[in-house]
Design a protein around this motif. Sequence first.
Motif, short mmCIF file in Angstrom:
data_model
loop_
_atom_site.label_atom_id
_atom_site.label_comp_id
_atom_site.label_asym_id
_atom_site.label_seq_id
_atom_site.Cartn_x
_atom_site.Cartn_y
_atom_site.Cartn_z
N THR A 154 92.79 49.67 19.15
CA THR A 154 93.91 50.81 18.46
C THR A 154 93.69 51.08 16.76
O THR A 154 94.43 51.66 16.47
N ASP A 155 92.10 50.12 16.26
CA ASP A 155 91.75 50.78 15.13
C ASP A 155 91.25 52.12 15.17
O ASP A 155 91.65 52.80 13.84
N VAL A 156 90.48 52.62 16.16
CA VAL A 156 89.66 53.65 16.14
C VAL A 156 91.25 55.31 15.88
O VAL A 156 91.51 55.60 16.79
N VAL A 157 90.65 56.34 15.01
CA VAL A 157 91.28 57.43 14.80
C VAL A 157 90.20 59.01 15.18
O VAL A 157 90.60 59.54 15.19
N TYR A 158 89.09 58.85 15.22
CA TYR A 158 88.72 59.61 15.73
C TYR A 158 87.31 58.71 16.40
O TYR A 158 86.35 58.06 15.93
N GLN A 159 85.97 59.77 17.57
CA GLN A 159 85.21 59.11 17.76
C GLN A 159 84.18 60.51 18.07
O GLN A 159 85.14 61.09 19.63
N ASP A 160 83.18 60.67 18.89
CA ASP A 160 82.33 61.52 19.24
C ASP A 160 81.80 61.09 19.77
O ASP A 160 81.42 59.79 19.94
N GLU A 161 80.09 62.12 20.19
CA GLU A 161 78.76 61.51 20.85
C GLU A 161 77.90 60.69 19.25
O GLU A 161 77.29 59.41 19.61
N LEU A 162 78.16 61.02 18.71
CA LEU A 162 77.57 60.24 17.50
C LEU A 162 78.82 58.75 16.50
O LEU A 162 77.89 58.50 16.01
N VAL A 163 79.49 59.51 16.26
CA VAL A 163 79.64 58.40 15.17
C VAL A 163 81.18 58.61 15.81
O VAL A 163 81.95 58.56 16.24
N THR A 164 82.04 56.86 15.18
CA THR A 164 82.81 56.64 15.36
C THR A 164 83.71 56.14 13.64
O THR A 164 83.09 55.50 12.98
N ALA A 165 85.24 56.81 13.95
CA ALA A 165 85.63 56.69 12.20
C ALA A 165 87.38 55.20 12.63
O ALA A 165 87.98 55.49 13.79
N PHE A 166 87.25 54.31 11.88
CA PHE A 166 87.88 53.49 12.25
C PHE A 166 89.04 52.74 10.99
O PHE A 166 88.24 52.92 10.30
N ILE A 167 90.53 52.45 11.59
CA ILE A 167 91.24 51.80 9.98
C ILE A 167 90.16 50.40 9.73
O ILE A 167 90.03 49.29 10.64
N ASN A 168 89.96 50.45 8.97
CA ASN A 168 89.33 48.83 8.29
C ASN A 168 90.01 47.67 8.27
O ASN A 168 91.32 47.90 8.46
N SER A 169 89.86 46.48 9.64
CA SER A 169 90.19 45.58 9.37
C SER A 169 90.95 44.75 7.72
O SER A 169 91.69 43.40 8.13
N PHE A 170 90.22 45.40 6.92
CA PHE A 170 90.65 44.80 5.33
C PHE A 170 91.51 45.37 4.82
O PHE A 170 90.63 46.96 4.34
N PHE A 171 92.91 45.28 4.42
CA PHE A 171 93.69 45.99 3.16
C PHE A 171 93.10 45.67 1.77
O PHE A 171 93.22 44.39 1.58
N VAL A 172 92.85 46.75 1.01
CA VAL A 172 92.95 46.37 -0.49
C VAL A 172 94.07 46.34 -1.35
O VAL A 172 93.90 47.97 -1.98
N GLY A 173 94.35 45.95 -2.41
CA GLY A 173 95.53 46.40 -2.89
C GLY A 173 96.74 47.23 -2.54
O GLY A 173 96.92 46.72 -1.08
N ALA A 232 94.42 42.63 7.16
CA ALA A 232 95.34 43.17 8.03
C ALA A 232 94.99 42.95 9.52
O ALA A 232 93.75 42.67 9.68
N GLY A 233 96.21 42.48 9.84
CA GLY A 233 96.90 42.40 11.43
C GLY A 233 96.62 43.93 12.28
O GLY A 233 97.02 44.90 11.37
N ALA A 234 96.08 43.40 13.37
CA ALA A 234 96.00 44.48 14.56
C ALA A 234 96.82 45.80 13.95
O ALA A 234 96.71 46.74 14.18
N GLU A 235 98.19 45.33 14.34
CA GLU A 235 99.45 45.58 14.26
C GLU A 235 99.85 46.71 13.42
O GLU A 235 100.28 48.09 13.55
N GLU A 236 99.81 46.45 12.26
CA GLU A 236 99.72 47.04 10.89
C GLU A 236 98.45 48.19 10.96
O GLU A 236 99.09 49.16 10.32
N ARG A 237 97.00 48.01 11.70
CA ARG A 237 96.17 48.85 11.15
C ARG A 237 96.46 49.53 12.27
O ARG A 237 95.89 51.46 12.04
N ALA A 238 97.04 49.39 13.11
CA ALA A 238 97.12 50.30 14.78
C ALA A 238 98.44 51.28 13.86
O ALA A 238 97.93 52.80 13.75
N GLU A 239 99.45 50.98 13.08
CA GLU A 239 100.37 52.11 12.76
C GLU A 239 99.42 52.71 11.50
O GLU A 239 99.90 54.45 11.64
#
Length: 158
Positions: A31-50, A139-146
Amino acid sequence: MITTHAPATYRCPICLGVQGIVSPDTLIRPTDVVYQDELVTAFINSFFVGVNSGHVIVVPNEHYESIHTLPSAYGHRVFDVAQKIALAMKDAYQCDGITTRQNNEPAGDQHPFHYHFHIFPRYNDDGFNAVQLSEKRLAGAEERAEWAERLRGELGDN
């Protein structure tokens, strides 16, 4: 000389996350993944800063430890996707700016040992540089998913 810094028994948490494997060895969830293709994946980081919640990490799908070993085709794609994420982030988060960061080797504050490129939402007078280490929280998985859902909605079919 380029050396690896990962221990011999290293189980890469980013590789697990890219593969969609949920395990105690990774905090990344599908649920953290926001983009994925054949070369790269983008996801919400597990740690939030400030107050800069919802920052994104773009990674190559193949395991490359650092910028020293990353093939240029992957580097180009990481940048292209980072730009797409940054533009979507401006609209989805209503942020005032963007900060990117990429760390290499222990002396460069790299952890984990898989190349990754950070994209942080920034807000006027957010104090990001003063709090980036002292106010980092898991950050919790549910918060990251939002946060991920907000970005996916902005990215659409791009």
